[in-house]
Design a protein around this motif. Structure first.
Motif, mmCIF file in Angstrom:
data_model
loop_
_atom_site.group_PDB
_atom_site.id
_atom_site.type_symbol
_atom_site.label_atom_id
_atom_site.label_comp_id
_atom_site.label_asym_id
_atom_site.label_seq_id
_atom_site.Cartn_x
_atom_site.Cartn_y
_atom_site.Cartn_z
ATOM 1 N N UNK A 75 0.830 -1.213 0.000
ATOM 2 C CA UNK A 75 0.000 0.000 0.000
ATOM 3 C C UNK A 75 0.864 1.263 0.000
ATOM 4 N N UNK A 76 1.959 1.284 0.743
ATOM 5 C CA UNK A 76 2.779 2.492 0.844
ATOM 6 C C UNK A 76 3.899 2.526 -0.191
ATOM 7 N N UNK A 77 4.265 1.410 -0.751
ATOM 8 C CA UNK A 77 5.248 1.367 -1.846
ATOM 9 C C UNK A 77 6.531 2.099 -1.453
ATOM 10 N N UNK A 78 7.142 1.669 -0.348
ATOM 11 C CA UNK A 78 8.401 2.249 0.107
ATOM 12 C C UNK A 78 9.465 1.153 0.091
ATOM 13 N N UNK A 79 10.079 0.907 -1.075
ATOM 14 C CA UNK A 79 11.048 -0.195 -1.180
ATOM 15 C C UNK A 79 12.294 0.007 -0.330
ATOM 16 N N UNK A 80 12.575 1.264 0.042
ATOM 17 C CA UNK A 80 13.760 1.507 0.856
ATOM 18 C C UNK A 80 13.526 1.180 2.340
ATOM 19 N N UNK A 81 12.287 0.856 2.699
ATOM 20 C CA UNK A 81 11.967 0.481 4.084
ATOM 21 C C UNK A 81 11.622 -1.022 4.099
ATOM 22 N N UNK A 82 12.432 -1.756 4.878
ATOM 23 C CA UNK A 82 12.243 -3.221 4.961
ATOM 24 C C UNK A 82 11.369 -3.555 6.174
ATOM 25 N N UNK A 83 10.276 -4.290 5.909
ATOM 26 C CA UNK A 83 9.378 -4.740 6.974
ATOM 27 C C UNK A 83 9.600 -6.242 7.202
ATOM 28 N N UNK A 84 9.740 -6.646 8.494
ATOM 29 C CA UNK A 84 9.980 -8.073 8.815
ATOM 30 C C UNK A 84 9.182 -8.477 10.054
ATOM 31 N N UNK A 85 8.899 -9.790 10.109
ATOM 32 C CA UNK A 85 8.178 -10.378 11.256
ATOM 33 C C UNK A 85 9.167 -11.282 12.004
ATOM 34 N N UNK A 86 9.362 -11.047 13.320
ATOM 35 C CA UNK A 86 10.304 -11.836 14.137
ATOM 36 C C UNK A 86 9.539 -12.441 15.318
ATOM 37 N N UNK A 87 9.083 -13.672 15.155
ATOM 38 C CA UNK A 87 8.357 -14.356 16.212
ATOM 39 C C UNK A 87 8.181 -15.829 15.837
ATOM 40 N N UNK A 88 7.823 -16.608 16.844
ATOM 41 C CA UNK A 88 7.462 -18.007 16.588
ATOM 42 C C UNK A 88 5.951 -18.102 16.407
ATOM 43 N N UNK A 89 5.518 -19.277 15.999
ATOM 44 C CA UNK A 89 4.087 -19.460 15.749
ATOM 45 C C UNK A 89 3.302 -19.284 17.036
ATOM 46 N N UNK A 142 -1.054 -3.007 15.064
ATOM 47 C CA UNK A 142 0.120 -3.148 14.212
ATOM 48 C C UNK A 142 -0.026 -2.273 12.970
ATOM 49 N N UNK A 143 -1.218 -2.259 12.387
ATOM 50 C CA UNK A 143 -1.454 -1.440 11.183
ATOM 51 C C UNK A 143 -1.173 0.032 11.464
ATOM 52 N N UNK A 144 -1.683 0.565 12.601
ATOM 53 C CA UNK A 144 -1.505 1.976 12.925
ATOM 54 C C UNK A 144 -0.032 2.299 13.189
ATOM 55 N N UNK A 145 0.642 1.422 13.969
ATOM 56 C CA UNK A 145 2.022 1.726 14.348
ATOM 57 C C UNK A 145 2.964 1.604 13.154
ATOM 58 N N UNK A 146 2.789 0.591 12.282
ATOM 59 C CA UNK A 146 3.641 0.476 11.093
ATOM 60 C C UNK A 146 3.405 1.669 10.158
ATOM 61 N N UNK A 147 2.133 2.058 10.015
ATOM 62 C CA UNK A 147 1.816 3.212 9.145
ATOM 63 C C UNK A 147 2.527 4.462 9.642
ATOM 64 N N UNK A 148 2.504 4.702 10.974
ATOM 65 C CA UNK A 148 3.189 5.866 11.538
ATOM 66 C C UNK A 148 4.686 5.808 11.272
ATOM 67 N N UNK A 149 5.284 4.595 11.430
ATOM 68 C CA UNK A 149 6.732 4.468 11.203
ATOM 69 C C UNK A 149 7.077 4.761 9.750
ATOM 70 N N UNK A 150 6.299 4.238 8.806
ATOM 71 C CA UNK A 150 6.596 4.466 7.383
ATOM 72 C C UNK A 150 6.498 5.956 7.063
ATOM 73 N N UNK A 166 12.073 10.124 6.911
ATOM 74 C CA UNK A 166 11.744 11.260 6.013
ATOM 75 C C UNK A 166 12.697 11.314 4.816
ATOM 76 N N UNK A 167 12.228 11.938 3.774
ATOM 77 C CA UNK A 167 13.041 12.199 2.570
ATOM 78 C C UNK A 167 13.566 10.915 1.967
ATOM 79 N N UNK A 168 12.788 9.847 2.063
ATOM 80 C CA UNK A 168 13.150 8.590 1.391
ATOM 81 C C UNK A 168 14.307 7.835 2.013
ATOM 82 N N UNK A 169 14.579 8.089 3.303
ATOM 83 C CA UNK A 169 15.680 7.384 3.965
ATOM 84 C C UNK A 169 15.389 5.877 4.061
ATOM 85 N N UNK A 170 16.504 5.101 4.105
ATOM 86 C CA UNK A 170 16.364 3.656 4.271
ATOM 87 C C UNK A 170 16.180 3.311 5.752
ATOM 88 N N UNK A 171 15.493 2.176 5.986
ATOM 89 C CA UNK A 171 15.300 1.757 7.377
ATOM 90 C C UNK A 171 14.636 0.382 7.476
#
Length: 745
Positions: free
Chosen positions: A629-643, A658-666, A671-676
């Motif tokens: 939805x946000x199309x930010x390839x310079x920002x890597x999203x990952x899931x770190x947990x067990x089942x 999770x949706x609200x907090x990830x949206x705020x982080x993106x 800013x300005x297209x930084x990687x993260x």
């Protein structure tokens, strides 16, 4: 010598008669009569002389044979006349000739008779042993009489006896009876102190062979022979030894620091074999055994006391019954069990029978009689009535004891008071028989050995029918091999609880809940079987109802998902016609929030568990959708947990958070297209609570904004959702921003 003397007397008498003046007539007649008697006497004497069993020789001082009887010629294997005027030494083995010359010389010089043993040789050269006794010569006669006897057999016997001595493993000696001289002794006897040529009284035991009056003399003169002291051994009386019975004087002797058993064996009447056996070790062992016997007797007494106490504790008495006497022998506990006086002796069978309950006596009596007649063991239970009127239950085990012919001479066994057990069995019968649940027993071979009425009613068979059946005859779920394997597992652990189905007599199937225990002491399975057919029908009905509800719930999830998808599409279409970017962003956020809820329903629709969601799988799908939805390839999203599975009522709020907090982080952390990097996951803290975290390594959350009281709609939604799941929200600003939501597991 005696023969020569007789001839001389006869000649002297004839000369006297001739010299005297004898009257004619009667005197002549008397003279002829006397002469005739003398001739007859002389003939008889010569006949005795010639035919005597021993050889007679008249030997000159120089050793020549002057006269010899017929036996002498036979002994030397020659005619008597051939011996005359020949030297006697011609017939003596050269090595033994000195043994003849020296005694002969001594005889003529001192007049003392001598006895010697020589090896003689016959005319044909064969040798034999001879005993030669040389008698003193008459005064004025230069010849002596020698008496010779063949002792070859005796010498051979001595050789055999010496061989016997050497073969004996104990000290042994040959003793001459008349003077008690030791003729021979084996090496073992000599090693312990016996001397060949010594005397029996100095051999084994030394003083033990002397009578008390002679001990002092023998101790003073230990090397003096008994004959010179006039001492005789305790076996001798006067000049004769009392050793006549070979076993008469066997005795035990202490000598040389040891204890001996001594034995006398008559060899030929003149020689005894005397041997001794060292019994020191045996005597020590006997003393040890005697001591051990005393200890064993004491231990036996203690064991008997322990046995009496054990019998009393176990209420078990032992008994022996002798059919021929119709009497019994009881232990103390037997009397106690039967309530009888232990001083009663003997116990008569008929008296015992009077104590047995009348209803049980015939069975008891016939069992005992059969055991005696057939020699078989038995085990029975019966009731007795004590003298005080009380009644006890008895269990008896009997074993027959037979003689060599197989006839039973006794019965031995035990009696056990099982009154208390019988009471428990009666209680057991009341409980089991009256139980509404089914009950049955089986042995390890699968044979049904007992069953209550409730089980019979439930399964349709009678008690008699079931007692002839096996478990496999009624089991529906398992075949015989599976039943046997199941039984082995139960025997290992002792119990089991499971559900199974049994076949009713009418062919229908009955559901049972089984509780089984295995008792090793009786090698039996005890099974309680509860009929759960009605419960199973209710459970099946509930399961069918749940399945119907699951279908309806899935349909609801499907329709909600579709409806949310329609709303999501409408918002997308509407946002496309809005020129204001801020308003369009609000539409995008709403669309993402609706997507997070729709995604939950989509996962539940595909899941077998309609009440719980695999949150790891859900987060992976949600994060991927947000990234698209946000199309930010310079920002890597990952899931770190067990089942982890979460209840749907917790999963949906967590998904929105999770949706609200990830949206705020993106939007604000890079800013300005930084990687993260943005990482999301759930873990457990030390208290066991769930910790949902959303972290980024961006610029950090502003210090001047209170995340619990913010004007931001997104943070307000997050705080509301955290309270909804009974959680707490925490913020960490180190190395970026980390929101942690802690909520109960």
């Amino acid at each position: 010598m005696a023969v020569a003397k007789g001839d001389a007397e006869a000649r002297q008498l004839v000369d006297q008669l001739r010299s005297h003046r004898i009257e004619p007539g009667n005197q002549d007649e008397e003279l002829r009569r006397v002469q005739l008697e003398l001739e007859v006497s002389r003939a008889r004497y010569l006949e005795f002389y010639d035919n005597a069993p021993i050889g007679y020789f008249t030997i000159s001082e120089h050793g020549l044979i002057l006269e010899a009887n017929l036996t002498a010629g036979v002994l030397l294997g020659l005619a008597r006349d051939a011996l005359i005027k020949l030297p006697f030494t011609k017939y003596i083995v050269s090595e033994d000739q000195d043994a003849f010359y020296l005694p002969l010389k001594q005889l003529f010089s001192t007049g003392t008779s001598k006895v010697c043993e020589l090896r003689m040789k016959k005319g044909d050269g064969t040798q034999f042993w001879a005993n030669l006794e040389i008698a003193s010569p008459q005064p004025g006669v230069s010849a002596c009489l020698a008496v010779m006897s063949d002792i070859t057999e005796r010498k051979q016997m001595c050789v055999l006896n010496e061989l016997l001595l050497s073969s004996l493993p104990h000290p042994a000696m040959l003793i001459r009876k008349h003077d008690r001289v030791v003729l021979a002794a084996n090496k073992i006897a000599q090693e312990v102190g016996v001397k060949v040529g010594g005397y029996c009284w100095r051999d084994f035991g030394k003083m033990d062979y002397l009578s008390d009056p002679h001990r002092e003399i023998a101790e003073k003169f230990p090397e003096t022979v008994p004959a010179e002291l006039g001492i005789k051994c305790t076996f001798c009386q006067g000049d004769e030894c009392s050793l006549t019975d070979p076993m008469q004087n066997d005795s035990e002797v202490k000598a040389f620091g040891k204890i001996w058993d001594t034995y006398w064996i008559n060899i030929d009447g003149s020689i005894y074999l005397h041997y001794a056996i060292d019994v020191t070790a045996r005597k020590a062992m006997e003393e040890t055994l005697k001591t051990g016997r005393k200890l064993a007797e004491q231990a036996l007494i203690e064991k008997e006391i322990d046995l009496d106490e054990s019998q009393q504790i176990a209420k078990i008495g032992t008994w022996t019954y002798y059919p021929a006497l119709r009497q019994s022998k009881w232990s103390k506990e037997m009397f106690h069990i039967w309530g009888m006086d232990p001083r009663v002796d003997p116990l008569i069978y008929s008296d015992i029978g009077k104590c047995i309950h009348p209803d049980d006596y015939q069975h008891f009596d016939s069992t005992v009689r059969m055991a005696i007649e057939r020699g078989i063991s038995y085990e029975i239970e019966y009731r007795i009535r004590r003298p005080d009127g009380s009644e006890r239950a008895i269990r008896t085990i009997g074993e027959p004891q037979a003689d060599a012919s197989g006839k039973v001479i006794a019965l031995r066994g035990i009696n056990q008071d099982i009154t208390e057990r019988k009471k428990q069995e009666q209680q057991y019968e009341v409980i089991v028989r009256g139980s509404m649940d089914g009950f049955w027993q089986a042995d390890v071979q699968g044979n049904i050995t007992d069953v209550n009425d409730s089980f019979c009613d439930t399964i349709g068979y009678s008690r008699g029918e079931l007692l002839k059946m096996k478990v496999s005859d009624i089991e529906f779920n398992e075949d015989p091999e599976e039943i046997a394997a199941h039984g082995r597992r139960i025997r290992e652990v002792g119990y089991d609880r499971f559900e199974t189905r049994y076949k009713h007599k009418d062919g229908s199937i009955v559901d049972f809940e089984i509780s089984v225990n295995y008792l090793k002491s009786v090698d039996r399975f005890f099974v309680f079987a509860r009929n759960i057919s009605e419960r199973k029908q209710s459970e099946n009905q509930i399961i069918r109802s749940l399945r119907e509800k699951e279908v309806l719930l899935k349909e609801i999830y499907h329709r909600v998902k579709n409806n949310l998808a329609v709303i999501q599409s409408l918002l997308s279409l509407q946002s496309m016609s809005i020129a204001d970017s801020k308003i369009r962003a609000l539409f995008e956020e709403s669309r993402n929030q609706i997507n997070s809820m729709a995604l939950v329903h989509a996962k539940l629709y595909r899941s077998a568990d309609l009440a719980h969601i695999d949150f790891k799988d859900y987060l992976q799908s949600l994060v991927a959708d947000i990234a698209d939805a946000y199309n930010r390839p310079n920002v890597v999203l990952s899931v770190a947990m067990t089942s982890l599975y979460l209840d749907v009522n917790v999963g949906i709020p967590c998904g929105l958070i999770v949706n609200e907090l990830i949206s705020n982080s993106i939007k604000y952390a890079f800013p300005a297209g930084e990687k993260g990097t943005i990482t999301v996951g759930i873990s457990k803290n030390s208290a066991g609570h769930n910790v949902l975290s959303v972290a980024d390594n961006g610029v950090g959350f502003p210090e001047n904004i209170d995340f619990r009281d913010s004007l931001s709609i997104g943070l307000q939604i997050v705080n509301v959702l955290v309270r909804q799941i009974n959680g707490t929200l925490e913020l960490s600003r180190s190395n970026g921003t980390r929101f942690s939501i802690i909520f109960p597991s």
